[in-house]
Scaffold this active site. Structure first.
Site: not given
Length: 321
Positions: A135, A160, A266, A269, A292, A301
């Site tokens: 990020r 995050k 982004h 990414r 994640h 994805y």
């Protein structure tokens, strides 16, 4: 309203727990929106019913994505649990149903076109965003100690969800990063002569008063000017502001001639994850590199590349037509 005694109290509670400035701004924003919605009533005289009403309003009338609603919920739970000491209990509100959109992804040729339209520090930043799947704020917050040029890895701290993770670093960036590290050290040495150094994580500036003199804490991408710590008169040098890189990207995209896609930082990414899957990497590996919590987040994805179910492809591909 931003300087009201109540919000000042909330800010102090957030900083006391070591949350990032970004989290502080986000929580304050949603707490304000909650107060606005209830016609400026003080949160002290409201409770679970008012919170439930606001969260349901977000899904029914504002059509927000569920992740946005969850962020607002986290802010209000913090407000009532940590600041007002009034636990909310089971709210049983209506969750938002708006789903996340399929992300915009660049082809490898498009990535190369855009990065080729940049230079210097900005070019290195875009290479890291794409090559390591970071990020933007994770990239700009990199410090010297986070870069391992021997193992070719990056350590992302307080990402995050306040998580740390290690991700890959392209060996092709070694020379560029060595030059940036050398330049950052020289900036730090000049600052140190004036009693200034890089901003340190919450609390460490008190625990290690001379920590700003240690090279490991210096940002790879320092800002051009100095600032002051929140609630302090102490000066420091923070990392580069994300608006600088956003502006550079817009110029690069325009110069590349790519006009049919909405491209942000982004997007690199998203492209990183998609290209790894296209190259046959395991989805669990990609999940770990991206940081994640749930593999379902990473699975989006597979939809981008048309591999929705364990690599299944269209039966038309097997026909000799």
């Amino acid at each position: 309203m931003s300087q009201s005694p109540f919000l000042i109290k909330v800010r102090k509670e957030i900083r006391l727990r070591g949350y990032s400035i970004r989290t502080e701004k986000t929580y304050i924003y949603w707490i304000k929106q909650y107060i606005y919605f209830h016609h400026y009533k003080h949160p002290e005289i409201m409770g679970a019913e008012e919170v439930k009403s606001y969260l349901s309003h977000m899904s029914e009338n504002r059509s927000v994505a569920i992740n946005t609603q969850k962020v607002a919920l986290n802010a209000l739970v913090f407000l009532y649990h940590k600041v007002l000491n009034k636990p909310l209990g089971d709210l049983n509100f209506r969750y938002a149903t708006k789903q996340r959109h399929i992300p915009t992804v660049l082809s490898k040729t498009e990535v190369q076109k855009i990065i080729s339209c940049t230079s210097g520090r900005n070019k290195t930043i875009f290479k890291i965003l794409y090559g390591s799947g970071l990020r933007l704020n994770e990239c700009l917050r990199l410090r010297i100690q986070d870069i391992d040029l021997v193992q070719h890895s990056l350590t992302i701290r307080d990402g995050k969800g306040n998580k740390d993770r290690v991700t890959l670093l392209s060996p092709s960036l070694k020379m560029e990063l060595e030059q940036l590290i050398d330049k950052a050290k020289k900036t730090q040495a000049t600052d140190n002569k004036q009693g200034i150094g890089p901003s340190l994580p919450h609390g460490l500036c008190k625990k290690y008063p001379n920590g700003f003199r240690q090279h490991k804490w210096m940002y790879i991408f320092p800002s051009s000017g100095v600032c002051t710590y929140p609630d302090s008169s102490t000066q420091c040098r923070h990392h580069l502001h994300d608006s600088v890189i956003g502006k550079a990207l817009r110029k690069a995209v325009a110069a590349s001639g790519i006009t049919d896609k909405r491209i942000t930082c982004h997007t690199f990414r998203h492209s990183f994850a998609t290209h790894l899957l296209q190259d046959g990497r395991d989805i669990r590996t990609v999940q770990e590199l991206l940081g994640h919590n749930d593999v379902k987040t990473t699975q989006i994805y597979t939809h981008v590349i048309g591999l929705h179910y364990a690599g299944a492809s269209s039966p038309l591909d097997s026909l000799d037509l």
